[in-house]
Design an enzyme around this catalytic site. Structure first.
Site, PDB file in Angstrom:
ATOM      1  N   ASP A 190     -10.049  -2.079  -5.760  1.00 53.04           N
ATOM      2  CA  ASP A 190      -9.100  -1.237  -5.038  1.00 53.04           C
ATOM      3  C   ASP A 190      -9.008   0.103  -5.745  1.00 53.04           C
ATOM      4  OD1 ASP A 190      -6.719  -0.052  -3.933  1.00 53.04           O
ATOM      5  OD2 ASP A 190      -5.961  -2.050  -3.457  1.00 53.04           O
ATOM      6  N   HIS A 220      -9.237  -3.061  -1.293  1.00 52.20           N
ATOM      7  CA  HIS A 220      -7.889  -2.742  -0.841  1.00 52.20           C
ATOM      8  C   HIS A 220      -7.526  -3.561   0.400  1.00 52.20           C
ATOM      9  CE1 HIS A 220      -4.279  -0.323  -0.535  1.00 52.20           C
ATOM     10  NE2 HIS A 220      -4.526  -0.104   0.741  1.00 52.20           N
ATOM     11  N   SER A 256       0.830  -1.195   0.000  1.00 50.74           N
ATOM     12  CA  SER A 256       0.000   0.000   0.000  1.00 50.74           C
ATOM     13  C   SER A 256       0.877   1.262   0.000  1.00 50.74           C
ATOM     14  CB  SER A 256      -0.953  -0.041   1.200  1.00 50.74           C
ATOM     15  OG  SER A 256      -1.907   0.979   1.124  1.00 50.74           O
TER      16      SER A 256
END
Length: 343
Positions: free
Chosen positions: A263, A293, A166
């Site tokens: 996402d 996500h 991320s």
């Protein structure tokens, strides 16, 4: 663009898990109360870590890496006791949108990975925004210091890869650009788990993902404002701040990218992969249908998460980061890795 039915397209296993995830009015991560959210994230990580058996064959050392013009960069060096030196290295950058998280939060699943691959892992406690605006976190990569001091640490300076999740995936991506531009040795690879790459928020997926609650458009915009301040979305943002801003991608290491279909980072990840290929960089790209996500963190026992963990573990096994004299069957640890990822 499917702006109005993103929730309807979530994989059933992931949707069931999402029902039980505590939500603030702005989603899981309330960036309007950044300090409170940081405390909550740390407490959650520590609580979950306490429920996971420790990996006794892995030692942990904290090292303060000097910087030329600022405070030391703390790193955690994880190393398996039974693997011969010099050890290959994975440099790890934790998730948290570059505003949350800390290096130790990922130790519960990084330790089994050390054992599985017979390698060392360096988890970097890079500085967070807004206290340190970009490109401060990228400058904290510690890659050159590790390379220069590898022999003394029992590490192999010729076998170092970058990996991140991320926001940390964005740091790993930007770090490779900085490493290239300062003329340091090219990392063996980049493993990018749904990386945060683009501050502009102009892609279809950045408009589509607005109400799932994990890392939606409003949360992402807030994070980038913390990272860049008034520069966000302008021509003043360099590729060391947001890797998607790079126009020259030649000379970067082979790259793995894994991202969910639902996402917010999907389209910037797909675009980045295509541009890497156009510049001659080998790319392995995986897109997971119905996945939001960080799906592997919230639903680590799901079929999609299990598949994802096997895929990224296999990528590491197939790259020279794996110590040839290490464990012979690293995939046997995949279930443990998946279970440890919940936090």
């Amino acid at each position: 663009m499917h702006k109005h039915n993103a929730r309807e397209r979530i994989d059933p296993e992931l949707a069931e898990v999402l029902k039980a995830v505590p939500m603030t009015p702005t989603g899981v991560f309330d960036l309007s109360d950044l300090e409170g959210t940081r405390v909550g994230v740390r407490a959650m990580a520590e609580s979950i870590a306490s429920t996971i058996p420790d990996e006794p064959t892995v030692t942990t050392h904290e090292i303060q890496v000097p910087r030329a013009d600022g405070p030391y960069v703390p790193i955690l060096l994880l190393r398996p006791q039974n693997a011969p030196s010099p050890l290959p290295v994975v440099m790890w950058f934790h998730g948290g949108g570059q505003v949350l998280g800390h290096a130790a939060q990922d130790s519960p699943w990084l330790k089994p990975l050390c054992t599985a691959l017979g390698c060392a892992i360096v988890s970097v406690d890079y500085r967070l925004a807004p206290e340190t605006p970009a490109p401060g976190a990228t400058e904290d990569t510690a890659y050159r210091w590790i390379s220069d001091n590898a022999t003394d640490l029992g590490l192999d300076p010729a076998r170092i890869g970058l990996a991140g999740q991320s926001g940390g995936g964005g740091i790993a991506a930007a770090s490779a650009l900085l490493i290239r531009d300062i003329g340091a040795a090219t990392p063996l690879f980049r493993l990018l788990m749904y990386p945060m790459l683009d501050d502009r928020n102009t892609t279809d997926s950045s408009h589509e993902i607005t109400d799932i609650g994990i890392w939606d458009r409003a949360t992402n915009i807030s994070a980038w404002k913390s990272i860049l301040g008034d520069r966000v979305g302008t021509d003043d943002v360099t590729s060391y701040c947001a890797a998607s801003r790079a126009t020259d991608l030649a000379g970067l290491p082979p790259t793995f990218i894994g991202v969910g279909e639902l996402d917010l980072f999907r389209d910037e990840n797909l675009d980045y992969a295509a541009r890497l290929r156009a510049h001659g960089v080998p790319v392995e790209l995986h897109l997971y249908p119905g996945a939001y996500h960080a799906f592997d963190l919230f639903a680590p026992q799901s079929h999609l998460a299990t598949s994802f963990h096997h895929t990224l573990n296999d990528y590491l096994v197939r790259n020279p980061v794996r110590n040839p004299a290490g464990v012979s069957e690293p995939m046997a640890h995949a279930d443990r890795l998946g279970g440890a990822c919940a936090r």
